[in-house]
Design an enzyme around this catalytic site. Structure first.
Site, PDB file in Angstrom:
ATOM      1  N   LYS A  22       2.108  18.172  14.175  1.00  0.00           N
ATOM      2  CA  LYS A  22       1.650  16.997  13.738  1.00  0.00           C
ATOM      3  C   LYS A  22       1.900  16.891  12.068  1.00  0.00           C
ATOM      4  CE  LYS A  22      -2.871  16.872  12.598  1.00  0.00           C
ATOM      5  NZ  LYS A  22      -3.078  16.254  11.125  1.00  0.00           N
ATOM      6  N   ASN A  23       1.318  18.180  11.298  1.00  0.00           N
ATOM      7  CA  ASN A  23       1.409  17.909   9.970  1.00  0.00           C
ATOM      8  C   ASN A  23       3.028  17.913   9.582  1.00  0.00           C
ATOM      9  OD1 ASN A  23      -1.220  17.638   9.971  1.00  0.00           O
ATOM     10  ND2 ASN A  23      -1.642  19.742   9.570  1.00  0.00           N
ATOM     11  N   CYS A 116     -13.477  11.890   3.134  1.00  0.00           N
ATOM     12  CA  CYS A 116     -13.413  12.628   4.067  1.00  0.00           C
ATOM     13  C   CYS A 116     -14.571  13.652   4.459  1.00  0.00           C
ATOM     14  CB  CYS A 116     -12.120  13.585   3.870  1.00  0.00           C
ATOM     15  SG  CYS A 116     -12.003  14.870   4.924  1.00  0.00           S
ATOM     16  N   ARG A 121     -11.664  14.698  -1.777  1.00  0.00           N
ATOM     17  CA  ARG A 121     -10.279  15.083  -1.493  1.00  0.00           C
ATOM     18  C   ARG A 121      -9.339  14.424  -2.589  1.00  0.00           C
ATOM     19  NH1 ARG A 121      -8.588  15.788   4.627  1.00  0.00           N
ATOM     20  NH2 ARG A 121      -6.781  16.796   3.537  1.00  0.00           N
ATOM     21  N   ASP A 308      -7.046  25.256   8.918  1.00  0.00           N
ATOM     22  CA  ASP A 308      -7.221  24.319  10.211  1.00  0.00           C
ATOM     23  C   ASP A 308      -7.534  25.014  11.275  1.00  0.00           C
ATOM     24  OD1 ASP A 308      -4.249  22.127   8.998  1.00  0.00           O
ATOM     25  OD2 ASP A 308      -6.721  22.099   8.424  1.00  0.00           O
ATOM     26  N   ARG A 400      -6.354  12.721  17.688  1.00  0.00           N
ATOM     27  CA  ARG A 400      -5.564  12.572  16.316  1.00  0.00           C
ATOM     28  C   ARG A 400      -4.541  13.682  16.199  1.00  0.00           C
ATOM     29  NH1 ARG A 400      -8.506  11.910  10.890  1.00  0.00           N
ATOM     30  NH2 ARG A 400      -6.412  11.786  10.384  1.00  0.00           N
TER      31      ARG A 400
HETATM   32  C1  EPZ Z   1      -2.586  19.277   4.381  1.00  0.00           C
HETATM   33  O1  EPZ Z   1      -3.789  18.447   3.780  1.00  0.00           O
HETATM   34  C2  EPZ Z   1      -3.121  19.222   5.844  1.00  0.00           C
HETATM   35  N1  EPZ Z   1      -2.723  17.779   6.463  1.00  0.00           N
HETATM   36  C3  EPZ Z   1      -4.444  19.463   6.519  1.00  0.00           C
HETATM   37  O2  EPZ Z   1      -4.736  19.624   7.602  1.00  0.00           O
HETATM   38  C4  EPZ Z   1      -4.698  21.070   5.798  1.00  0.00           C
HETATM   39  O3  EPZ Z   1      -6.020  21.324   6.120  1.00  0.00           O
HETATM   40  C5  EPZ Z   1      -4.354  21.012   4.297  1.00  0.00           C
HETATM   41  O4  EPZ Z   1      -3.039  20.658   4.002  1.00  0.00           O
HETATM   42  C6  EPZ Z   1      -4.421  22.815   3.791  1.00  0.00           C
HETATM   43  O5  EPZ Z   1      -3.596  23.394   4.603  1.00  0.00           O
HETATM   44  C7  EPZ Z   1      -1.489  17.306   6.771  1.00  0.00           C
HETATM   45  O6  EPZ Z   1      -0.666  18.036   6.362  1.00  0.00           O
HETATM   46  C8  EPZ Z   1      -1.376  15.851   7.007  1.00  0.00           C
HETATM   47  P1  EPZ Z   1      -4.008  19.970   0.336  1.00  0.00           P
HETATM   48  P2  EPZ Z   1      -3.489  18.048   2.395  1.00  0.00           P
HETATM   49  O7  EPZ Z   1      -3.415  18.928  -0.576  1.00  0.00           O
HETATM   50  O8  EPZ Z   1      -2.370  18.303   1.850  1.00  0.00           O
HETATM   51  C9  EPZ Z   1      -7.257  19.914  -3.169  1.00  0.00           C
HETATM   52  C10 EPZ Z   1      -5.574  19.119   9.735  1.00  0.00           C
HETATM   53  O9  EPZ Z   1      -6.588  19.382  10.343  1.00  0.00           O
HETATM   54  N2  EPZ Z   1      -6.474  18.899  -3.813  1.00  0.00           N
HETATM   55  O10 EPZ Z   1      -3.343  21.226   0.531  1.00  0.00           O
HETATM   56  O11 EPZ Z   1      -4.216  16.852   2.138  1.00  0.00           O
HETATM   57  C11 EPZ Z   1      -7.731  19.327  -1.867  1.00  0.00           C
HETATM   58  O12 EPZ Z   1      -9.012  18.651  -2.142  1.00  0.00           O
HETATM   59  C12 EPZ Z   1      -5.453  18.359   8.261  1.00  0.00           C
HETATM   60  O13 EPZ Z   1      -4.517  18.835  10.336  1.00  0.00           O
HETATM   61  C13 EPZ Z   1      -6.760  18.651  -5.025  1.00  0.00           C
HETATM   62  O14 EPZ Z   1      -7.752  18.895  -5.848  1.00  0.00           O
HETATM   63  O15 EPZ Z   1      -4.364  19.326   1.743  1.00  0.00           O
HETATM   64  C14 EPZ Z   1      -8.078  20.718  -1.174  1.00  0.00           C
HETATM   65  O16 EPZ Z   1      -9.357  21.408  -1.599  1.00  0.00           O
HETATM   66  C15 EPZ Z   1      -6.808  18.679   7.619  1.00  0.00           C
HETATM   67  N3  EPZ Z   1      -5.948  17.575  -5.703  1.00  0.00           N
HETATM   68  C16 EPZ Z   1      -7.156  21.475  -1.818  1.00  0.00           C
HETATM   69  O17 EPZ Z   1      -6.501  20.990  -3.009  1.00  0.00           O
HETATM   70  C17 EPZ Z   1      -4.763  16.992  -4.882  1.00  0.00           C
HETATM   71  O18 EPZ Z   1      -3.973  16.063  -5.657  1.00  0.00           O
HETATM   72  C18 EPZ Z   1      -5.746  21.646  -0.854  1.00  0.00           C
HETATM   73  O19 EPZ Z   1      -5.462  20.571  -0.276  1.00  0.00           O
HETATM   74  C19 EPZ Z   1      -4.556  17.506  -3.717  1.00  0.00           C
HETATM   75  C20 EPZ Z   1      -5.137  18.321  -3.284  1.00  0.00           C
END
Ligand code: EPZ
Length: 431
Positions: A22-23, A116, A121, A308, A400
């Site tokens: 999915k991701n 969320c 986020r 995850d 989802r």
């Molecule tokens: C991806 O989300 C995945 N989603 C998430 O899976 C997964 O939990 C996450 O990566 C971490 O592995 C998809 O790939 C569609 P991040 P993403 O940006 O990219 C902070 C699932 O269950 N951050 O790596 O949105 C953020 O708040 C989903 O399948 C900022 O501060 O996650 C978090 O604390 C849920 N500023 C951390 O970084 C930014 O601009 C990591 O988030 C971006 C992120």
């Protein structure tokens, strides 16, 4: 509204094939915005998030045709560059259309992804990276807006949050850089396999990305990209969900069509918990015949323990023989499942980004509410463990990211059925 009814007390046993990731498929679908030729993706799972991404791409002039598990995407009308709130607010991954839109069209109007259940986020790293490429993104009326002359310009940058690297920010910026003039160097790039897979697809479309799989990505911009065909890899999170389900029900589960090298820390954790783990080129088998051992888990960016899988493994630890500490380093508020597990009789104390889980002899069935994708998967697994029947509401969350989970668990011997949730008759008041 549907619900899942889960009867506890059965072992999961048998083989199940992992679906496409999915991701990985979501950003790969968005890559179709970068060319006017067809992008053909095979092994695409039939998930609510995939449908949402297809609806967004259709709004952006990309025709999305599905034939079984093959998706053919082709941009036929590059004049439409607005991704609306009503769609983007339902799925954060929608944000990854931003980079390709600005790169390919020099304009974008993408709704800010809403809040969320994991808490705030932010998307500051997406904006930082794309603006360093010259996207001049600004927030206007809840939308991220850009109107610039193409091509963007390559730049050096460090992408990072206080939690480490960002998966979707890395992919978004890479897709912003592939058509830019000159070289882009991304330091602290996310190393998740889903990022590498999107980079591999882009390279097969004619992009020049090197350092794939590492923390430093180099993107040499090219004038245009062409179409490509790609087979999605197996979903490592879905696969591990079935494997930990096998372990916690003292079962014997084999998952096929998955790359074991993407789950090293997860397999080590299962072994530490006392499960037997066997592996092949593209399959994994987990067996357990007694109570699991407690372990401490700390979520981290890849190749660390995936956030995850935190909820699913916490569920297993609820009946382990001792005390475990689960620390959530990526989404410190990602504990919506705790309150529901307590309803099933678990013994968990949450303290900031940590949960202290004291194993109990048994869980007992109850009505519980799903709050997000992985929490709902954890509640289904908990239902398999619990004595009696567990009713899981708001199962749209699980659809989802897990295709027909009820049928596939049933094929492994789980007593899981999906049914319509009866309407609650409100008591008429004669006020
Ligand atoms: C991806 O989300 C995945 N989603 C998430 O899976 C997964 O939990 C996450 O990566 C971490 O592995 C998809 O790939 C569609 P991040 P993403 O940006 O990219 C902070 C699932 O269950 N951050 O790596 O949105 C953020 O708040 C989903 O399948 C900022 O501060 O996650 C978090 O604390 C849920 N500023 C951390 O970084 C930014 O601009 C990591 O988030 C971006 C992120």
């Amino acid at each position: 509204m549907e619900r899942l009814m889960v009867q506890g007390g059965t072992r999961l046993e048998g083989r199940v094939a992992a679906g496409g990731s999915k991701n990985a498929v979501l950003p790969c679908m968005a890559a179709a915005l970068l060319t006017d030729e067809p992008v053909v993706l095979h092994r695409v799972p039939d998930l609510r998030d995939v449908r949402t991404m297809a609806q967004i791409l259709e709004r952006l002039g990309v025709r999305c045709e599905r034939d079984g598990s093959t998706l053919t995407l082709q941009c036929t009308d590059p004049s439409r560059s607005e991704a609306p709130y009503d769609l983007v607010s339902t799925m954060r991954a929608s944000i990854c259309v931003l980079g390709p839109l600005v790169a390919a069209r020099g304009e974008a109007r993408v709704s800010m992804p809403g809040g969320c259940v994991f808490g705030v986020r932010p998307v500051d790293q997406h904006l930082k990276g794309l603006n360093l490429l010259g996207a001049e993104l600004r927030v206007d009326g809840g939308y991220l807006v850009s109107q610039v002359r193409r091509p963007l310009k390559g730049a050096d940058m460090f992408l990072g949050t206080r939690f480490g690297s960002s998966v979707l920010a890395t992919t978004n910026v890479v897709m912003g850089a592939v058509l830019a003039r000159g070289l882009t160097c991304i330091e602290n790039a996310a190393m998740e396999p889903e990022v590498s897979e999107a980079c591999r697809l882009l390279n097969s479309m004619g992009a020049h990305i090197s350092g794939v799989g590492g923390h430093k990505l180099l993107v040499e911009g090219v004038p245009r990209l062409h179409g490509a065909e790609h087979v999605m890899s197996g979903d490592r999170i879905e696969a591990a969900t079935f494997l930990v389900g096998g372990a916690m029900t003292r079962g014997d589960v084999t998952v096929t069509g998955v790359d074991p090298t993407q789950l090293t820390v997860v397999l080590e954790t299962l072994s530490e918990m006392g499960a037997a783990v066997d592996r092949g080129q593209d399959w994994l088998r987990v067996r357990a015949d007694g109570p699991l051992r407690p372990v401490d888990i700390t979520t981290m960016a890849y190749p660390g323990f995936p956030t995850d899988l935190q909820a699913q493994f916490m569920t297993a630890l609820c009946v382990a023989d001792g005390i475990s500490v689960v620390t959530e380093r990526i989404f410190p508020d990602r504990f919506m499942h705790v309150a529901e597990l307590l309803r099933l009789g678990a013994d968990i104390r949450k303290e900031g980004p940590q949960a202290i889980v004291k194993g109990v002899p048994r869980l007992s069935g109850a009505i519980v509410m799903a709050s997000d994708l992985r929490a709902s998967a954890a509640l289904v697994l908990a239902g398999l463990l619990a004595e009696g029947e567990t009713e899981i509401r708001r199962v749209y969350h699980i659809d989802r990211g897990y295709e027909r989970i009820d049928e596939r668990l049933a094929a492994l011997g789980g007593r899981v059925r999906r049914e319509a949730q009866p309407k609650v008759e409100s008591t008429p008041l004669d006020w």
